[in-house]
Design a protein around this motif. Structure first.
Motif, short mmCIF file in Angstrom:
data_model
loop_
_atom_site.label_atom_id
_atom_site.label_comp_id
_atom_site.label_asym_id
_atom_site.label_seq_id
_atom_site.Cartn_x
_atom_site.Cartn_y
_atom_site.Cartn_z
N LEU A 81 -27.82 -14.03 15.75
CA LEU A 81 -28.41 -13.45 14.54
C LEU A 81 -27.39 -13.27 13.42
O LEU A 81 -26.21 -12.97 13.66
N ASN A 125 -29.69 -17.63 13.27
CA ASN A 125 -31.01 -17.27 12.76
C ASN A 125 -30.75 -16.27 11.64
O ASN A 125 -30.41 -15.11 11.90
N VAL A 171 -27.98 -11.03 10.15
CA VAL A 171 -28.92 -10.15 9.44
C VAL A 171 -28.28 -9.63 8.16
O VAL A 171 -27.15 -9.14 8.18
N TYR A 197 -32.16 -5.83 13.20
CA TYR A 197 -31.41 -6.47 14.29
C TYR A 197 -31.97 -6.05 15.64
O TYR A 197 -32.20 -6.88 16.53
N SER A 231 -34.86 -13.80 19.42
CA SER A 231 -34.13 -14.88 18.76
C SER A 231 -33.41 -15.78 19.76
O SER A 231 -32.68 -15.30 20.63
N LYS A 255 -33.61 -9.07 17.86
CA LYS A 255 -32.60 -9.65 18.75
C LYS A 255 -33.19 -10.30 20.00
O LYS A 255 -32.84 -11.44 20.34
#
Length: 221
Positions: A87, A20, A89, A76, A83, A80
């Motif tokens: 992740l 993501n 970021v 984050y 998600s 987090k």
């Protein structure tokens, strides 16, 4: 109808499949530049106050990298738990440093912008952009933190008061580090750029691409 040309190396395509991807910035310039890689990403602006004490840093490059890291960490932490995918970021921050070594961020008023521009007139300033990636790594309880900084020299022509006033009236300096945007009207009075043009716009594309290549070589993406 001819289809649009796309630049999408295999590892760039794999990035959005595995992660993501989140841009921790509201900057339309960073969003537009990142979009050129044809990456599927979300925008979650950081809520970090950007209030670090500049005097605590030995160099502007250290300051801008730490600010980018704080932005990425803030996003984050907030995203987090929501998600499904790991992740990825992207945090970034840009500052301008004048010839006296003073860090110039966004102006607080028209008068502040005018004073900043007059101080840059006929001189060289440095643009620093820090980039911080926070990447969830398989089989690790902690994400990987990757930080870098890009620097570019910008040389201004001499600016008289009439030019400065006209530029400030455009409103363009308001949300720009150093009170100018080379990609727009400031292009008329910036004499020279030594280094990455896109770094001056707000995101060092080539440096970011190399970061992706390094992560691909490590088998992370």
């Amino acid at each position: 109808m001819k289809s649009a040309i796309r630049f999408k190396p295999d590892f760039v395509g794999a990035l959005a499949e595995k992660f993501n991807v989140i841009l921790a910035s509201a900057s339309p310039r960073r969003r537009e530049l990142l979009s050129r890689l044809d990456i599927d990403f979300q925008v979650h602006p950081s809520e970090f106050a950007e209030d670090l004490d500049k005097a605590q840093f030995a160099a502007a490059s250290d300051y801008v990298v730490e600010t980018a890291a704080r932005k990425a960490r803030d996003v984050y932490r907030r995203v987090k738990s929501k998600s499904v995918k790991p992740l990825f970021v992207i945090g970034s921050d840009t500052v301008v440093v004048n010839s006296y070594g003073t860090i110039l961020e966004k102006p607080k008023s028209d008068a502040d912008a005018a004073a900043t521009l007059k101080g840059l007139s006929g001189r060289t300033n440095m643009v620093y952009t820090g980039v911080c990636l926070i990447v969830d790594v398989p089989d690790s309880s902690e994400p990987q933190l990757i930080k870098t900084v890009e620097s570019t020299e910008v040389v201004f022509d001499e600016l008289d008061d009439a030019v400065v006033d006209a530029y400030v009236k455009t409103g363009e300096p308001h949300d720009k580090a150093g009170s100018y945007a080379y990609q727009s009207f400031a292009g008329f009075f910036v004499r020279e750029i030594r280094g990455d043009y896109y770094n001056v716009v707000g995101f060092p594309c080539a440096r970011f691409f190399r970061m992706l290549q390094d992560l691909h070589q490590q088998g992370i993406i």
